[in-house]
Enzyme design. Sequence first.
Site, PDB file in Angstrom:
ATOM      1  N   ARG A  60       0.363  -1.179   0.234  1.00 34.31           N
ATOM      2  CA  ARG A  60      -0.076  -0.040   0.259  1.00 34.31           C
ATOM      3  C   ARG A  60       1.350   1.023   0.014  1.00 34.31           C
ATOM      4  NH1 ARG A  60      -1.475   2.055   4.786  1.00 34.31           N
ATOM      5  NH2 ARG A  60      -2.330  -0.454   5.235  1.00 34.31           N
ATOM      6  N   TYR A 113     -17.561  13.694 -15.829  1.00 38.77           N
ATOM      7  CA  TYR A 113     -17.499  12.923 -15.464  1.00 38.77           C
ATOM      8  C   TYR A 113     -19.724  12.874 -14.209  1.00 38.77           C
ATOM      9  CZ  TYR A 113     -16.917   7.722 -15.266  1.00 38.77           C
ATOM     10  OH  TYR A 113     -17.501   6.306 -15.005  1.00 38.77           O
ATOM     11  N   ASP A 185      -8.949  16.847 -15.899  1.00 37.59           N
ATOM     12  CA  ASP A 185      -8.787  15.214 -16.074  1.00 37.59           C
ATOM     13  C   ASP A 185      -8.849  14.805 -17.622  1.00 37.59           C
ATOM     14  OD1 ASP A 185     -10.374  12.536 -16.907  1.00 37.59           O
ATOM     15  OD2 ASP A 185     -11.470  12.802 -15.375  1.00 37.59           O
TER      16      ASP A 185
HETATM   17  C1  LIG Z   1     -14.325   6.779 -16.663  1.00 37.56           C
HETATM   18  C2  LIG Z   1     -14.513   8.303 -16.831  1.00 37.56           C
HETATM   19  C3  LIG Z   1     -13.854   8.466 -14.989  1.00 37.56           C
HETATM   20  C4  LIG Z   1     -13.696   7.370 -13.729  1.00 37.56           C
HETATM   21  O1  LIG Z   1     -12.610   6.642 -13.714  1.00 37.56           O
HETATM   22  P1  LIG Z   1     -12.658   5.006 -13.705  1.00 37.56           P
HETATM   23  O2  LIG Z   1     -11.353   3.971 -13.708  1.00 37.56           O
HETATM   24  O3  LIG Z   1     -14.324   4.515 -14.200  1.00 37.56           O
HETATM   25  O4  LIG Z   1     -13.047   5.053 -12.309  1.00 37.56           O
HETATM   26  C5  LIG Z   1     -13.116   9.625 -14.904  1.00 37.56           C
HETATM   27  N1  LIG Z   1     -13.287  10.706 -15.840  1.00 37.56           N
HETATM   28  C6  LIG Z   1     -13.475  10.446 -16.911  1.00 37.56           C
HETATM   29  C7  LIG Z   1     -13.242  11.636 -17.353  1.00 37.56           C
HETATM   30  C8  LIG Z   1     -14.206   9.056 -17.464  1.00 37.56           C
HETATM   31  O5  LIG Z   1     -14.110   8.717 -18.524  1.00 37.56           O
END
Ligand SMILES: *Cc1c(COP(=O)(O)O)cnc(C)c1O
Length: 395
Positions: A60, A113, A185
């Site tokens: 971890r 998201y 993101d």
């Molecule tokens: C899929 C997605 C997430 C979340 O990711 P997971 O791996 O499903 O937890 C966050 N941001 C964007 C833009 C995504 O497409």
Amino acid sequence: MKKKEKQIETSMIHSHQNNSQEYKGSLTTPIFQTSTFSFASAEEGAGRFAGEEEGFIYTRLGNPTVKVLEDRISTLERGERGLAFASGMAAVSAVLIALTKAGDHVLCSNGLYGCTYGLLRMFEDKYDISHDFSYMETEEELRKKITAKTSCIFIETPINPTMKVIDLSMVARVAKEYNIPVVVDNTFCTPYLQRPLEHGCDIVLHSATKYIGGHGDVIAGLVVGRKEFMDELAMSQQKDIGGVLSPFDSWLLLRGIKTLHVRMDRHSSNANKIAEKLSHHPKVKKLYYPGLENHDSSAIVQKQMKTGGGVLAFQLDGSKEEAQRFMNQLKLIQIAVSLGDAETLIQHPATMTHAVVPEEKRKEMGIGDSLIRLSVGLESVEDLWDDLELALNQI
Ligand SMILES: *Cc1c(COP(=O)(O)O)cnc(C)c1O
């Protein structure tokens, strides 16, 4: 002489790969499938806990396979340190928990998201952390939305699913004046198409479940930023909250990254061709794809993105039922959420990925009942178009 930095394609394959004799010369990174590490002596263990000695303690807190992945994503995003998490949402929540405290405010791009939106609503209910949305189209509009309590700006660009883009260097410049960190993101682009840190943003994160893994077989998240912040994230979020990625899943991502550039080039060229054809189809009312020359913000796209990427959306000329009927006619293209896989995936945002967003907000975000999102895969573009055209002609 300064060591010349390798091109990104080379780094995807070689960076931090360790095929030393310690690994018996293994070409690929071994999977260190262990939860703990034994110490040669009590003193060595004490030294590692005190941070005076390099080495692993407990998975971890760090693992050799996971570390190669973390170092590699950091190199690719041109950051100082990377960390791997058990999902994209574990990465998003780690960063947002680290950057906020009760009473703060988060300013977001006008489109997020769905689960990031859900997390912010929970923050509001439980910790009195408010949030607001901005189109971030102009400096004036952005400044108006920043409050004395704003502790972070959280951006997705292109915005899912309407593919609007945000000028990263403009937002970073304004945020610096207020000393507010900017989080991006970067799931839709990957570091091959867009590197937010190079445009002055502070933290970049990914759902590595998508293009970085690239094969639809792993759930994972990655974060990259400056060393000081990432060290704190490792201590508070990995060590104490604990959503770390397993060695095996890290290995799957390392394998995926080796072909990331080749896959992204093909995803993009396939998406470009499909977008072009859809934009001329009489059943398609509006098409959203950043790679087309007539995109609303093509100057921003050219400034910060290598290509338009593999995701597009389109509005059908019809009702929700007709949109669903169209999807049901497809034979090759799979109805599924997620994106970035070898398989082409289609979904209906209003009833799937964005169903949690209240209808009014959804309309404001441009997500109508006839909007459809397509994650264009790696198949022959001819076969994909045949599938789409046949289904379009039946509505
Ligand atoms: C899929 C997605 C997430 C979340 O990711 P997971 O791996 O499903 O937890 C966050 N941001 C964007 C833009 C995504 O497409």
